[in-house]
Design a protein around this motif. Structure first.
Motif: not given
Length: 120
Positions: A73-82
Motif C-alpha cells: 500500500a505504501l508502494y502502490f497508491s491504487d492499493i491504498a485507495l482500494l
C-alpha cells in the motif's frame, strides 16, 4: 503493568525520534510496516477459533501478511485507495452491527479476520 509502561515509553521514544530526528520519511515507513505486522499478529490472537489453542505460526503468518500488504500500500497508491474504500465499507458494517447488537450478536465470526486485514 510495568511491562506495558516500559513498552509504551520505548515506543514513544522510537516514534518521536522517527518523527523529529530525521528528515527522511523512510524511518516512519518502516515503523508503520512493523506496527502493521504486530497489529496483525495481535488481531489474529483475538479472533474466534474452533479450538482453544492458539497456533502461533498462523498468527505470525497473518502478521507478516498484514505487514506485506502495508508495504504494498505504501508502494502502490491504487492499493491504498482500494483499502480505504474497503475500510469505509467495513466501518459501515461495524456501525450496523453496533446498532443492531441486542437483537443480533452473530458478528463475532471468521469474517473478522478479513476485516482486520483490511483495517490494519
Amino acid at each position: 503493568m510495568l511491562e506495558r509502561i516500559i513498552t509504551a515509553l520505548v515506543l514513544v521514544a522510537v516514534v518521536l525520534s522517527c518523527m523529529f530526528a530525521t528528515q527522511s520519511q523512510y524511518p516512519m515507513f518502516m515503523l508503520m510496516i512493523v506496527a502493521a505486522g504486530v497489529a496483525g499478529y495481535e488481531w489474529f490472537k483475538l479472533m474466534p477459533r474452533k479450538n482453544k489453542n492458539l497456533v502461533k505460526p498462523f498468527a505470525w503468518v497473518y502478521g507478516l501478511a498484514t505487514a506485506a500488504l502495508a508495504t504494498l500500500a505504501l508502494y502502490f497508491s491504487d492499493i491504498a485507495l482500494l483499502l480505504w474504500a474497503a475500510s469505509i465499507l467495513c466501518w459501515i458494517c461495524s456501525i450496523f452491527w453496533v446498532k443492531s447488537y441486542p437483537n443480533y450478536d452473530g458478528w463475532y465470526n471468521s469474517s473478522l479476520k478479513i476485516i482486520g486485514f483490511i483495517l490494519i
